[in-house]
Design a protein around this motif. Structure first.
Motif, short mmCIF file in Angstrom:
data_model
loop_
_atom_site.label_atom_id
_atom_site.label_comp_id
_atom_site.label_asym_id
_atom_site.label_seq_id
_atom_site.Cartn_x
_atom_site.Cartn_y
_atom_site.Cartn_z
N THR A 107 0.84 -1.20 0.00
CA THR A 107 0.00 0.00 0.00
C THR A 107 0.87 1.25 0.00
O THR A 107 1.83 1.35 0.78
CB THR A 107 -0.92 0.01 1.23
OG1 THR A 107 -1.73 -1.17 1.20
CG2 THR A 107 -1.82 1.23 1.23
N GLU A 108 0.54 2.20 -0.88
CA GLU A 108 1.37 3.39 -1.03
C GLU A 108 0.53 4.66 -0.94
O GLU A 108 -0.52 4.77 -1.57
CB GLU A 108 2.08 3.35 -2.38
CG GLU A 108 2.97 4.55 -2.65
CD GLU A 108 3.54 4.56 -4.06
OE1 GLU A 108 4.74 4.84 -4.22
OE2 GLU A 108 2.78 4.28 -5.01
N THR A 161 -0.39 8.29 -11.99
CA THR A 161 -0.43 7.19 -11.03
C THR A 161 -1.81 6.60 -10.81
O THR A 161 -1.94 5.48 -10.30
CB THR A 161 0.11 7.66 -9.66
OG1 THR A 161 -0.79 8.66 -9.13
CG2 THR A 161 1.50 8.24 -9.79
N SER A 162 -2.86 7.35 -11.13
CA SER A 162 -4.25 6.93 -10.87
C SER A 162 -4.48 6.71 -9.38
O SER A 162 -5.28 5.86 -8.98
CB SER A 162 -4.59 5.66 -11.66
OG SER A 162 -4.43 5.87 -13.04
N LYS A 163 -3.76 7.43 -8.55
CA LYS A 163 -3.91 7.33 -7.09
C LYS A 163 -4.20 8.71 -6.51
O LYS A 163 -3.96 9.74 -7.14
CB LYS A 163 -2.64 6.76 -6.47
CG LYS A 163 -2.33 5.32 -6.86
CD LYS A 163 -1.06 4.84 -6.18
CE LYS A 163 -0.75 3.41 -6.57
NZ LYS A 163 0.50 2.91 -5.92
N LYS A 164 -4.71 8.70 -5.29
CA LYS A 164 -4.95 9.96 -4.60
C LYS A 164 -3.62 10.62 -4.25
O LYS A 164 -2.70 9.97 -3.76
CB LYS A 164 -5.77 9.71 -3.32
CG LYS A 164 -6.07 10.98 -2.54
CD LYS A 164 -6.93 10.69 -1.31
CE LYS A 164 -7.21 11.98 -0.54
NZ LYS A 164 -8.08 11.74 0.64
N GLU A 217 -1.68 12.64 -10.43
CA GLU A 217 -2.90 11.83 -10.40
C GLU A 217 -3.12 11.14 -11.74
O GLU A 217 -3.51 9.97 -11.80
CB GLU A 217 -4.10 12.70 -10.05
CG GLU A 217 -4.16 13.09 -8.58
CD GLU A 217 -5.30 14.06 -8.27
OE1 GLU A 217 -5.70 14.12 -7.10
OE2 GLU A 217 -5.77 14.75 -9.20
N CYS A 275 -5.70 2.85 7.28
CA CYS A 275 -5.16 1.77 6.46
C CYS A 275 -4.45 0.72 7.34
O CYS A 275 -4.63 -0.48 7.16
CB CYS A 275 -4.20 2.34 5.43
SG CYS A 275 -3.21 1.10 4.55
#
Length: 334
Positions: free
Chosen positions: A273-274, A300-303, A297, A325
């Motif tokens: 998890t990152e 990476t398609s991440k928050k 964003e 998390c």
């Protein structure tokens, strides 16, 4: 206390004590016969994991460890006293590795865990053990059996909930100092951090442990810079916090360079998890910060969190999400 995460030591268990040659000497008993006792067993060498240590610095000043030799056997069929076991205390998270540098003999993860790495030699037999119908008065005994000896590597992997990743000068030490009581060295030049630092972060009355490791550069998985020696410190972390210097021209390239090293290092770290945070947001205008956030964003398609360790911007939200998390992961394990 100076941090040391690797040491090579020599260990030897105790030799067994020698058997005794003795004959019964008692008034009015002409042929007392042999009564030599066996030698005592040599002491074992035992590693024990303890919670109040966080460095291997003690092994810099002492590299040789030997358990006590078993005592000699004695007359009147008395067996010699066994040698005292030697207990070597190591920090939680210490790996004990063979001299080849690859074979892991033990991984000391639990408080109080013990591992017998070298057993003491057996004591030699005294002459009473050699008495037969043919030989009623043997004058033979055995020396003790030798103990085991070897060189081993001790490698400490810090045990933390979250590992901080990033290029040199990404602001990891500043972030750690801002959210914990740790006091890492902070300066405006690369590789200020030369060894891992630990700190306990608090949010909404809950705590979790953060590890700050030295900055990574291209080729770190092969030992370039401070290299893979420090990448192993994040192997045990439940999650990563990847800090990126928002003042860099190309934040996407900075992110990808670290991800590449993580993937090449292996050990399944790339699937951990990152959390990704643009640090030093106080040095940018809000519009510039948003532009770099959107580019990350998209890549990476991440928050992406926009924070500043020194100004305290966006810290609470980030810590809350990390803590949630970690709790979720612990529930899944249990």
């Amino acid at each position: 206390m100076k941090f040391l995460d690797q040491a090579k030591i020599y260990i030897k268990s105790g030799d067994g004590g020698a058997g005794c040659v003795s004959f019964r000497r008692e008034k009015y008993i002409e042929f007392g016969g042999p009564d030599g006792g066996n030698g005592g067993k040599g002491g074992d060498v035992i590693f024990q994991a303890v919670p109040n240590l966080n460095t291997l610095i003690d092994f810099r000043y002492r590299q040789h460890f030997k358990a006590e030799t078993g005592h000699y056997g004695m007359g009147e069929n008395r067996t010699g006293k066994s040698g005292e076991d030697l207990i070597i205390k190591v920090p939680l998270g210490t790996e004990i590795v063979a001299d080849d540098g690859e074979t892991v003999l033990a991984d000391m993860l639990k408080e109080g865990q013990k591992f017998v790495i070298a057993r003491g030699g057996d004591g030699g037999r005294g002459n009473a053990a050699f008495k037969t119908s043919v030989n009623q008065a043997p004058r033979k005994s055995e020396p003790g059996w030798p103990g085991e000896e070897m060189w081993v590597w001790l490698r400490l992997k810090v045990i933390a909930d979250v590992g901080l990743l990033g290029l040199p000068n990404a602001g990891k030490s500043t972030f750690l100092a801002a959210v914990t009581r740790a006091k890492p060295k902070i300066a405006d030049y690369p590789f200020t951090t030369l060894y891992p630092n630990l700190g306990m972060a608090q949010v909404d009355g809950k705590e979790f442990l953060i590890a700050d490791i030295p900055g990574l550069i291209e080729g770190a998985h092969e030992g370039v810079g401070l290299g893979d020696r420090f990448l192993r410190h994040v192997e045990r972390c439940a999650a990563f916090l990847h800090l990126i210097d928002a003042t860099l021209e190309d934040v996407v390239d900075a992110y990808n360079s670290i991800r590449k090293e993580i993937q090449l290092y292996g050990r399944n770290l790339e699937n951990r998890t990152e959390f990704i945070a643009l640090n030093k947001a106080d040095a940018l205008t809000p519009s510039d910060a948003q532009k770099k956030k959107k580019s990350l964003e998209k890549s990476t398609s991440k928050k992406i969190y926009v924070i500043s360790g020194i100004a305290g911007i966006g810290i609470k939200e980030l810590l809350r999400d990390i803590e949630k998390c970690i709790v979720d992961k612990q529930k899944n394990i249990s």
